[in-house]
Design an enzyme around this catalytic site. Structure first.
Site, PDB file in Angstrom:
ATOM      1  N   GLU A  54       0.436  15.284  71.741  1.00 10.93           N
ATOM      2  CA  GLU A  54       0.528  15.028  73.249  1.00 10.93           C
ATOM      3  C   GLU A  54      -0.322  14.030  73.988  1.00 10.93           C
ATOM      4  O   GLU A  54       0.148  13.159  74.842  1.00 10.93           O
ATOM      5  CB  GLU A  54       1.326  16.394  73.440  1.00 10.93           C
ATOM      6  CG  GLU A  54       2.308  17.244  73.241  1.00 10.93           C
ATOM      7  CD  GLU A  54       2.063  18.039  71.746  1.00 10.93           C
ATOM      8  OE1 GLU A  54       2.573  19.094  71.175  1.00 10.93           O
ATOM      9  OE2 GLU A  54       0.793  17.860  70.885  1.00 10.93           O
ATOM     10  N   ALA A 154       3.118  14.980  35.209  1.00 13.07           N
ATOM     11  CA  ALA A 154       3.315  13.949  34.216  1.00 13.07           C
ATOM     12  C   ALA A 154       3.748  14.254  32.860  1.00 13.07           C
ATOM     13  O   ALA A 154       2.776  14.677  31.900  1.00 13.07           O
ATOM     14  CB  ALA A 154       2.402  12.592  34.423  1.00 13.07           C
ATOM     15  N   ALA A 163      -0.340  14.322  23.385  1.00 13.81           N
ATOM     16  CA  ALA A 163       0.476  14.392  22.134  1.00 13.81           C
ATOM     17  C   ALA A 163      -0.842  15.676  21.599  1.00 13.81           C
ATOM     18  O   ALA A 163      -1.863  15.744  21.342  1.00 13.81           O
ATOM     19  CB  ALA A 163       0.113  12.922  21.417  1.00 13.81           C
ATOM     20  N   ARG A 184      -1.354  11.938  46.716  1.00 16.17           N
ATOM     21  CA  ARG A 184      -2.860  12.928  46.902  1.00 16.17           C
ATOM     22  C   ARG A 184      -3.134  13.026  48.179  1.00 16.17           C
ATOM     23  O   ARG A 184      -4.442  12.895  48.851  1.00 16.17           O
ATOM     24  CB  ARG A 184      -3.941  11.739  45.812  1.00 16.17           C
ATOM     25  CG  ARG A 184      -3.999  12.134  44.035  1.00 16.17           C
ATOM     26  CD  ARG A 184      -4.504  11.058  43.288  1.00 16.17           C
ATOM     27  NE  ARG A 184      -4.462  11.829  42.490  1.00 16.17           N
ATOM     28  CZ  ARG A 184      -5.248  11.068  41.301  1.00 16.17           C
ATOM     29  NH1 ARG A 184      -5.700  10.055  41.458  1.00 16.17           N
ATOM     30  NH2 ARG A 184      -5.025  11.924  39.599  1.00 16.17           N
ATOM     31  N   THR A 196      -9.225  19.493  32.158  1.00 20.17           N
ATOM     32  CA  THR A 196      -8.948  18.067  32.957  1.00 20.17           C
ATOM     33  C   THR A 196     -10.448  17.488  33.474  1.00 20.17           C
ATOM     34  O   THR A 196      -9.844  15.996  33.349  1.00 20.17           O
ATOM     35  CB  THR A 196      -7.894  18.248  34.308  1.00 20.17           C
ATOM     36  OG1 THR A 196      -7.002  19.415  33.490  1.00 20.17           O
ATOM     37  CG2 THR A 196      -7.677  17.103  34.739  1.00 20.17           C
ATOM     38  N   ASP A 200      -9.618  14.639  31.010  1.00 16.30           N
ATOM     39  CA  ASP A 200      -9.800  12.769  31.649  1.00 16.30           C
ATOM     40  C   ASP A 200     -11.053  12.003  32.330  1.00 16.30           C
ATOM     41  O   ASP A 200     -10.883  11.139  32.673  1.00 16.30           O
ATOM     42  CB  ASP A 200      -8.483  13.673  32.262  1.00 16.30           C
ATOM     43  CG  ASP A 200      -7.085  13.589  31.206  1.00 16.30           C
ATOM     44  OD1 ASP A 200      -7.255  13.346  30.629  1.00 16.30           O
ATOM     45  OD2 ASP A 200      -6.439  14.767  32.352  1.00 16.30           O
ATOM     46  N   GLY A 264      -3.812  20.902  34.046  1.00 15.94           N
ATOM     47  CA  GLY A 264      -3.066  21.759  32.784  1.00 15.94           C
ATOM     48  C   GLY A 264      -2.042  22.339  33.006  1.00 15.94           C
ATOM     49  O   GLY A 264      -2.105  23.611  33.628  1.00 15.94           O
ATOM     50  N   ALA A 270      -0.904  29.849  35.446  1.00 20.47           N
ATOM     51  CA  ALA A 270      -1.449  30.596  35.920  1.00 20.47           C
ATOM     52  C   ALA A 270      -0.759  31.101  37.255  1.00 20.47           C
ATOM     53  O   ALA A 270      -1.020  32.676  37.715  1.00 20.47           O
ATOM     54  CB  ALA A 270      -3.069  31.007  35.727  1.00 20.47           C
TER      55      ALA A 270
END
Length: 331
Positions: A54, A154, A163, A184, A196, A200, A264, A270
């Site tokens: 404002e 994903a 895999a 993000r 992760t 990764d 993951g 959890a």
């Protein structure tokens, strides 16, 4: 018609404010002349200034604010915090009418509408589902005391995130991965587990965006100190603990509005089984693996009636992938 156009404008402004207002709400405001012409607008961006939306709009409008109508996404605040009350600035500017879309649930800041009415300003509450939704993270925090938690996944068409040989890059296509960067940038923090972080080695700084959400790693495994997540591009918090209550307390104490969970199956499952995931964003690739790592693990559910029910909020095709946005019912 006027209010529909004004609210659509506020939605765009509030969208821009995602990720830059925490611990405050992503409020937007616009000032219109008596004949409905846009005079000035603004959205709260705590990274640039403590001024609320404002006040930003009023400063832009100057003397033109006198006799004008202000349309704001959230009821103007009536308390003194790090800045004076927005109601005070509105009254001093000579605004004739205020229309707001969402009532302020904060017991400290609420009551602005009444203050404005007592000052002789015409005040109108016009509820907006869209503006409530875009401000839902902060509204959720006001009600629950913790941030809105969105689990991003994903996965392949048969629900696999990796895999059998643990390979997982890249399940989805480049357009979907680019959309994740936007998601993000709209979050105050990004949460992953130590597994992760190790497998990764993600950076988690949104590419192509100025936003720098806090990076949080949770778990007891050791993460190499030279991992990308420990660079100086954003703040990183390491939580060497598997306790979900302790983790949620930390997120709440930080004052985050929205946390994006990119964990993951272990940490994600959890969190959802403990009632701490509010929404899921699933990017589903047109691929089948048949075997591999499922995106969700045992939730302790043994009978159909105990299932976790989801409400589909939206679905869209992004490249060759499908993005589905769900809300966890009852949260």
């Amino acid at each position: 018609m006027f209010i529909d156009d004004a609210y659509a404008h506020l939605y765009s402004l509030s969208l821009t404010g995602l990720g830059v207002t925490t611990p405050n709400p992503n409020v937007s405001a616009a000032i219109y002349s008596p004949v409905g012409e846009l005079i000035a607008d603004g959205f709260h961006n705590l990274k640039n200034s403590p001024d609320h939306a404002e006040v930003i709009a009023l400063k832009k409008a100057g003397a033109l604010a006198s006799g004008a109508t202000m349309v704001v996404s959230l009821e103007p605040c009536a308390h003194t915090g790090k800045t004076p009350p927005c109601t005070q600035a509105i009254i001093a500017a000579g605004i004739a009418k205020v229309i707001y879309a969402v009532s302020d649930p904060n017991p400290i800041a609420a009551g602005g509408a009444q203050v404005l009415k007592e000052a002789g300003i015409v005040v109108e509450f016009r509820e907006s589902t869209e503006l409530t939704f875009i401000q839902r993270a902060w509204l959720h925090k006001m009600v629950t005391g913790r941030p809105l938690m969105i689990w991003k996944v994903a996965t392949t068409l048969d629900g696999k995130v990796a895999a059998s040989d643990a390979t997982s890059k890249w399940i989805t296509g480049p357009q979907a991965r680019e959309d994740v960067q936007l998601l993000r940038s709209q979050s105050d923090a990004i949460l992953i587990g130590t597994n992760t972080a190790i497998v990764d080695n993600p950076h988690l700084v949104p590419r192509g965006h100025s936003a720098r959400p806090v990076r949080i790693i949770c778990g007891e495994q050791e993460v190499a100190p030279d991992s990308q997540i420990f660079d100086d591009q954003a703040r990183t918090i390491l939580v060497k603990d598997k306790s979900i209550p302790n983790l949620v307390n930390l997120l709440s104490n930080e004052g985050f509005n929205q946390v994006l969970v990119e964990a993951g199956p272990t940490l994600g499952s959890a969190l959802i089984s403990s009632g701490n995931i509010d929404e899921l964003v699933i990017y589903q690739a047109p691929k089948l693996l048949g075997s591999g790592k499922e995106f969700v693990r045992d939730l302790g559910i043994t009978t159909l009636s105990d299932h976790i029910e989801l409400e589909l909020l939206s679905v869209q095709q992004i490249g060759s992938d499908i993005k589905s946005h769900y809300r966890v019912k009852g949260r």
